[in-house]
Each structure stands twice: as structure tokens, then as C-alpha cells.
Design a protein around this motif. Structure first.
Motif, PDB file in Angstrom:
ATOM      1  N   HIS A   1      44.338  35.123  38.209  1.00  0.00           N
ATOM      2  CA  HIS A   1      44.307  33.646  37.998  1.00  0.00           C
ATOM      3  C   HIS A   1      43.979  33.155  36.534  1.00  0.00           C
TER       4      HIS A   1
ATOM      5  N   HIS B   1      40.278  31.084  30.314  1.00  0.00           N
ATOM      6  CA  HIS B   1      40.567  32.668  30.444  1.00  0.00           C
ATOM      7  C   HIS B   1      41.788  32.956  31.551  1.00  0.00           C
TER       8      HIS B   1
ATOM      9  N   SER C   1      42.886  36.091  34.108  1.00  0.00           N
ATOM     10  CA  SER C   1      42.202  37.009  34.751  1.00  0.00           C
ATOM     11  C   SER C   1      43.317  38.172  35.397  1.00  0.00           C
TER      12      SER C   1
ATOM     13  N   GLU D   1      40.040  38.441  31.395  1.00  0.00           N
ATOM     14  CA  GLU D   1      38.948  39.129  32.455  1.00  0.00           C
ATOM     15  C   GLU D   1      39.635  40.290  33.234  1.00  0.00           C
TER      16      GLU D   1
END
Ligand SMILES: [Fe+2]
Length: 304
Positions: free
Chosen positions: A146, A201, A203, A253
Motif C-alpha cells: 500500500h 509511506h 509498504s 514499511e
């Protein structure tokens, strides 16, 4: 039939080389094209020069031309200009300033990971050491899971992604954000209000919590300043997480064990409010996670 996954992203950064080196250390594999590849998702990350760090493009996979046509028609109903090719439709989303492309792409087939965990009264790994303790190779993210971006127009961005592109809402945080999916993953995209569009971010899925720990430890051993937040477990989406920072300031992440919504009828979205909206357990949330350290500087540069 449907949207089914994130295909790839393009991130703009002022200096490409150190950021590319970081993502190689993160576990992605450089490809001949100059892009970086995940183990299962292929060439999912492209880095290009840009005056400031930001997400430039997000590509989403659809099964067939009918899906692409439906997205094009929905964007047109919203009054959004889009470019068409026979197998794609592309439009710039105003609030996030991201070029969003929906394209026909093959579905991902991922080989399963057999987890053998010993629990109370439930010994699944008799007479064996945990395989995770014996791993010594580099961590290899399996796919892009994501992206989280800031938007200057939350309602407009959600309208674009939900009513236009066809993302589904998995859960929401009151007055703040919606966790959106274009696959069976709990979320593939989250847009949150921000003073200007920026990338919060990306991920990347790894096999399990041990791979999160091994990957983060290796990166932090080389440079402790890369640590942002982790190890912990999110409440929304349930995934284990550890956030690190690339040299341009984007957070990356590692995640594992995310909720999967295989049957829409069997999932009830919840509107969260309060502390659980961020995590179930883990270290306290650093202020620099909520508002990255470079936000003020990027805003100043924008105005200059
Ligand atoms: Fe995340």
C-alpha cells in the motif's frame, strides 16, 4: 471482472542514486530497466529525479478492457479528464497530485508460506527449531502492499478513488482518512489531509514478523537514523509493522499478516476514533511519524 492489485509506483526524489541504494538494501532487486523489483510483484518501484520527494504515479491492475472502460466512464461522470489507450485509463488526481493509471495486468499468484508456530496446547512444530531463527539470507519483500499520501482535498481524493477508480472502503478513521482497497488486501491506499500533497509511506509485504525484524535490524545496524517506528501491530488492518526512512525522507514499511477481505459481504467497515486508530501495541508513536520532519522545509520551498 475487477481491480485486483497495485502494479507499481513512481516516486520522485531530488537524488535518485542514494535512494535506489537504500531500496536495494531494503530488499528490492534492481532490474535492467532501472526499476526495482519485488520477489512476487516484479518491477514495482521506479525512482526518478524531482525537485522534492513525492509520489508521481500509481498504477493499478484490472482484469480486462471492461474494467478499464468502467473506470473511464466513472471518471467521466465525475467530470475528470482522462487519457485512454485500449488497455488503460490515466488521470491526475488533484488533491494528491498523483497520476493514477488503471491498466490491464495479470493477477499475482503468490506461493504460500507454511507457518509452523507452537502455541499453548497446539504444537505445530514438534522436535524442530523455528525455521525463522535459521534464516540468514537477505529479506526480500514479496510485493508492494500500500501507499499513504497526503491530500489537500480529502473529499475530492476519496471521490476520485472510490467513485471514480472503484476502490472499496475497508475502515475509516473519523474525520481523517479512509483505508481503501483495490484487492483482497485490507488496504492498498490511504489518503489523509495534509497542507500539501506528499508521500507519507510505501509498504512492502514480507513473509512474517521475523522477516520484518530481520529486515529492519539490518537497515538500522548500518544507520540508526533510518528507524522511524516499530516493531508494532496496527489495529486497523491488523498487520505487524516497522517503518524506516529512505535518504529522501519517504517512510518505507515492512508489513506482514494483514487482514484480507475475500468476501465483501462478510466484512463490516468500522469507523475508528481514538488511540486504536493507530496501533494495538508497539512503541509510542513518534511525532515525526505523524508529521515528517521535512514537512515544514518542503512547504517553505514550495512557497519560495
Ligand atoms: Fe502502512
Amino acid at each position: 471482472m475487477a481491480l485486483h492489485r497495485l502494479v507499481s509506483i513512481t516516486i520522485g526524489v531530488p537524488q535518485v542514486a542514494p535512494v535506489a541504494a537504500y531500496y536495494e538494501e531494503f530488499g528490492l532487486t534492481p532490474a535492467a530497466s532501472g526499476r526495482l523489483a519485488t520477489a512476487d510483484g516484479g518491477e514495482q518501484l521506479q525512482l526518478v529525479p524531482a525537485p522534492r520527494r513525492r509520489l508521481l504515479e500509481l498504477r493499478i491492475g484490472a482484469d480486462d478492457a471492461d474494467d478499464v472502460g468502467r473506470v473511464a466512464a466513472a471518471l467521466a461522470r465525475l467530470g475528470i479528464d482522462a487519457e485512454r489507450t485500449p488497455d488503460s485509463v490515466a488521470a491526475v488526481e488533484g488533491g494528491t497530485d498523483v497520476r493514477v493509471v488503471v491498466q490491464i495486468a495479470p493477477r499475482l499468484a503468490q506461493a504460500g508460506v507454511a507457518a509452523a508456530l507452537n502455541g499453548p496446547g497446539d504444537v505445530r512444530r514438534a522436535n524442530q527449531r523455528a525455521a525463522a531463527t535459521l534464516r540468514d539470507g537477505p529479506v526480500r519483500p514479496r510485493k508492494l502492499g500500500h501507499v499513504v499520501v497526503g491530500t489537500t482535498d480529502l473529499a475530492g481524493s476519496q471521490r476520485f478513488f472510490v467513485d471514480g477508480v472503484g476502490f472499496k472502503v475497508s475502515d475509516t478513521v473519523k474525520g481523517l482518512a479512509a483505508f481503501l482497497r483495490c484487492s483482497t488486501d485490507h488496504h492498498n491506499l490511504l489518503v489523509q489531509p495534509a497542507p500539501f500533497a506528499f508521500l507519507h509511506h510505501t509498504s512492502w509485504q514480507v513473509d512474517d514478523v521475523d522477516e520484518i525484524g530481520r529486515g529492519a535490524q539490518a537497515l538500522i545496524e548500518k544507520d540508526p537514523a533510518r528507524h522511524v517506528w516499530g516493531l508494532g501491530r496496527h489495529h486497523i488492518g491488523s498487520n505487524y509493522f516497522w517503518y524506516l526512512k529512505d535518504p529522501a525522507g519517504n517512510f518505507s514499511e515492512y508489513y506482514a499478516d494483514l487482514d484480507c477481505i475475500v468476501d465483501d459481504e462478510l466484512w463490516t467497515p468500522v469507523e475508528f476514533d481514538g488511540p486504536k486508530s493507530l496501533y494495538s501495541w508497539g512503541p509510542p508513536v513518534p511525532a515525526s511519524f505523524l508529521a515528517p520532519d521535512d514537512l515544514v522545509e518542503m512547504m517553505r520551498q514550495r512557497h519560495a
